[in-house]
Design a protein around this motif. Structure first.
Motif, short mmCIF file in Angstrom:
data_model
loop_
_atom_site.label_atom_id
_atom_site.label_comp_id
_atom_site.label_asym_id
_atom_site.label_seq_id
_atom_site.Cartn_x
_atom_site.Cartn_y
_atom_site.Cartn_z
N PRO A 35 0.82 -1.21 0.00
CA PRO A 35 0.00 0.00 0.00
C PRO A 35 0.86 1.27 0.00
O PRO A 35 1.84 1.35 0.72
N VAL A 36 0.47 2.22 -0.82
CA VAL A 36 1.10 3.54 -0.84
C VAL A 36 -0.04 4.56 -0.81
O VAL A 36 -0.94 4.51 -1.65
N VAL A 37 -0.02 5.45 0.18
CA VAL A 37 -1.09 6.44 0.29
C VAL A 37 -0.75 7.64 -0.59
O VAL A 37 0.36 8.17 -0.53
N VAL A 38 -1.70 8.03 -1.44
CA VAL A 38 -1.50 9.18 -2.32
C VAL A 38 -2.53 10.25 -1.96
O VAL A 38 -3.73 10.08 -2.16
N LEU A 39 -2.05 11.34 -1.37
CA LEU A 39 -2.94 12.44 -1.01
C LEU A 39 -2.97 13.40 -2.19
O LEU A 39 -1.92 13.87 -2.65
N THR A 40 -4.16 13.65 -2.71
CA THR A 40 -4.28 14.48 -3.92
C THR A 40 -4.89 15.84 -3.60
O THR A 40 -5.41 16.07 -2.51
N LYS A 41 -4.84 16.72 -4.57
CA LYS A 41 -5.44 18.05 -4.49
C LYS A 41 -4.93 18.87 -3.29
O LYS A 41 -5.70 19.55 -2.62
N ALA A 42 -3.63 18.77 -3.05
CA ALA A 42 -3.03 19.54 -1.97
C ALA A 42 -3.28 21.03 -2.18
O ALA A 42 -3.34 21.81 -1.21
N ASP A 43 -3.46 21.43 -3.44
CA ASP A 43 -3.69 22.85 -3.75
C ASP A 43 -5.03 23.33 -3.19
O ASP A 43 -5.25 24.54 -3.05
N ASP B 171 -3.93 23.56 4.84
CA ASP B 171 -2.76 23.12 5.62
C ASP B 171 -2.36 21.69 5.27
O ASP B 171 -2.54 20.76 6.06
N PRO B 172 -1.82 21.50 4.07
CA PRO B 172 -1.48 20.14 3.65
C PRO B 172 -0.45 19.46 4.55
O PRO B 172 -0.48 18.24 4.72
N ALA B 173 0.42 20.25 5.14
CA ALA B 173 1.47 19.65 5.98
C ALA B 173 0.87 18.93 7.19
O ALA B 173 1.31 17.83 7.54
N SER B 174 -0.16 19.51 7.80
CA SER B 174 -0.71 18.82 8.97
C SER B 174 -1.57 17.63 8.56
O SER B 174 -1.64 16.63 9.28
N ALA B 175 -2.21 17.72 7.38
CA ALA B 175 -2.94 16.56 6.88
C ALA B 175 -1.94 15.42 6.61
O ALA B 175 -2.19 14.27 6.96
N ALA C 64 0.89 14.94 8.07
CA ALA C 64 1.36 14.40 9.35
C ALA C 64 0.31 13.49 9.98
O ALA C 64 0.63 12.41 10.49
N GLU C 65 -0.96 13.89 9.90
CA GLU C 65 -2.02 13.07 10.48
C GLU C 65 -2.11 11.72 9.76
O GLU C 65 -2.20 10.66 10.38
N VAL C 66 -2.07 11.77 8.43
CA VAL C 66 -2.16 10.54 7.64
C VAL C 66 -0.96 9.63 7.92
O VAL C 66 -1.10 8.42 8.10
N SER C 67 0.22 10.23 7.99
CA SER C 67 1.41 9.42 8.27
C SER C 67 1.28 8.70 9.61
O SER C 67 1.72 7.56 9.75
N SER C 68 0.63 9.36 10.58
CA SER C 68 0.50 8.77 11.91
C SER C 68 -0.45 7.57 11.93
O SER C 68 -0.35 6.72 12.80
N VAL D 225 3.66 7.61 2.24
CA VAL D 225 2.61 8.61 2.01
C VAL D 225 3.16 9.67 1.06
O VAL D 225 4.26 10.19 1.28
N ILE D 226 2.42 9.94 0.00
CA ILE D 226 2.86 10.91 -1.02
C ILE D 226 1.84 12.03 -1.13
O ILE D 226 0.63 11.78 -1.14
N LEU D 227 2.34 13.25 -1.20
CA LEU D 227 1.47 14.42 -1.32
C LEU D 227 1.55 14.94 -2.75
O LEU D 227 2.64 15.19 -3.27
N THR D 228 0.40 15.07 -3.40
CA THR D 228 0.41 15.56 -4.78
C THR D 228 -0.58 16.69 -4.96
O THR D 228 -1.55 16.81 -4.22
N SER D 229 -0.35 17.53 -5.95
CA SER D 229 -1.33 18.56 -6.29
C SER D 229 -1.31 18.80 -7.78
O SER D 229 -0.42 18.32 -8.49
N ALA D 230 -2.31 19.54 -8.23
CA ALA D 230 -2.46 19.78 -9.67
C ALA D 230 -1.20 20.41 -10.26
O ALA D 230 -0.84 20.13 -11.39
N GLU D 231 -0.54 21.24 -9.49
CA GLU D 231 0.59 22.00 -10.05
C GLU D 231 1.89 21.22 -10.13
O GLU D 231 2.64 21.34 -11.08
#
Ligand SMILES: Nc1nc2c(ncn2[C@@H]2O[C@H](COP(=O)(O)OP(=O)(O)O)[C@@H](O)[C@H]2O)c(=O)[nH]1
Ligand SMILES: [Mg+2]
Ligand SMILES: [Zn+2]
Length: 356
Positions: free
Chosen positions: A144-152, A156-160, A162-166, A173-179
């Motif tokens: 499993p690899v968690v992909v967090l999308t639409k960070a844009d 506060d993507p950083a705290s999301a 951190a919460e998901v990582s916990s 856990v990977i953070l992605t956004s449209a840009e």
């Protein structure tokens, strides 16, 4: 390179196929009800399961699904349509449980190496739902690899993150956004022959990510094999070969993920570790004396939301396994069914009780 090798077939699959006279290897790239689209060594073909296959399949999960390797009778043998004769063993399988009364397991994707669990950081953000996906994914056999999308779209993507990582111990856990160039972060998990499935609710951005990975150079199997003539199809292929050689499966969005089987010791490893300290081995962590999980909950070491979600998933998984067992019993009932067998059994029972 052999086209099936490009589509993830390894030595073992080729050996499985070689040992079966007259059958050849194929991989399912799309399914439309009973019609399958397969990649074979001669290109893309449409196929159905054989009559015998249909007769022997006891439940929906025994039918081929996207990502499956199958053995087929080619058209030059059948003289008509390609027929799927056998399903090869799945090295991993992501299962969900159908909603409502039709409580059978459904295969979302088979033979996947990586499960990209996608969740967007706007309205779709829901940690409990992600825990549910992780419990199913760990059980699937894929990584499993968690992909967090639409960070844009998140303040506060950083705290999301951190919460998901916990709550996702053991998973990247990977953070992605449209840009950003999210594709490159995902690319790291893909190599030639590796299959990744994109899973998650509808609208979180799965197809967008896949399109980015594919770029403009989406490879069509029929084009590669040079068998494209007249075979142009408008179907949306779910299993795609990327330019860099990786394979991705785009799954249709799921409104909810019904639980079939889960791995709670991996997805809730924190609770699993606490449970080792419970006084009773069969502790349900509800009201038993000496329960280490309840103790952690009481003094705040364990989050109440996470605990409640753990119990909910656990209840659903045990209900699912109970009903699977019920179906198994019903099947035995059917096998001994038939009026003759029933009468014989009744006669035997009466004789035994001295009533004949
Ligand atoms: N703002 C924003 N929108 C995105 C992003 N990724 C996808 N979308 C949009 O979200 C919608 C759903 O995307 P889609 O890839 O079809 O989602 P899928 O149902 O998971 O395949 C589309 O309108 C996309 O343009 C992102 O990172 N940021
Ligand atoms: Mg989509
Ligand atoms: Zn306990």
């Amino acid at each position: 390179m052999n086209i099936l090798a490009q589509y993830g077939a390894d030595e073992r699959r080729f050996m499985d196929a070689a040992s079966e006279d007259g059958l050849s290897l194929a991989r399912v790239v799309t399914q439309h009800r009973s019609l399958y689209e397969l990649v074979t060594e001669t290109g893309v073909v449409f196929a159905e399961v054989s009559g015998r296959y249909r007769h022997e399949a006891a439940q929906p999960a025994e039918y081929p699904a996207v990502g499956d390797f199958v053995l087929v009778t080619p058209t030059h043998v059948t003289g008509g349509q390609t027929l799927i004769q056998r399903l090869l063993p799945r090295k991993s399988v992501f299962l969900r449980r159908a909603a409502g009364s039709d409580a059978y397991a459904q295969v979302v994707a088979a033979n996947i190496d990586v499960a990209f669990l996608c969740m967007s950081l706007n309205a779709n953000y829901n940690v409990s739902r992600l825990e549910r996906y992780l419990a199913v994914a760990w059980e699937s056999g894929a990584r499993p690899v968690v992909v967090l999308t639409k960070a844009d779209l998140c303040a506060d993507p950083a705290s999301a993150f951190a919460e998901v990582s916990s709550i996702a111990a053991g998973a990247d856990v990977i953070l992605t956004s449209a840009e950003d160039s999210a594709a490159s972060a995902l690319q790291g998990f893909l190599r030639p022959g590796v299959t990744a499935a994109f899973l998650g609710s509808s609208g979180v951005g799965k197809s967008t990510l896949i399109n980015r990975l594919a770029g403009e150079k989406l490879m069509e199997a029929s084009a590669i094999s040079g068998e494209g003539r007249g075979k142009h199809t408008t179907t949306h292929r779910q299993l795609l070969l990327l330019p860099n050689g990786g394979l991705v499966i785009d799954t249709p969005g799921m409104r909810e993920l019904g639980i079939e089987t889960v791995s709670l010791d991996k997805s809730f490893s924190d609770i699993d570790a606490l449970a080792d300290e419970c006084r009773f081995n069969d502790c349900t962590h509800t009201s038993e004396p000496g329960c280490a999980v309840c103790a952690a909950l009481a003094d705040g070491r364990l989050d109440a939301r996470r605990y409640e979600n753990y119990q909910k998933i656990r209840r659903e998984a045990s209900a699912a396994s109970l009903s699977a067992r019920g179906r198994e019993n019903a099947k035995i009932q059917r096998m001994f069914g038939g009026k003759k067998a029933m009468k014989q059994a009744q006669t035997a029972a009466r004789t035994k009780h001295g009533q004949s």
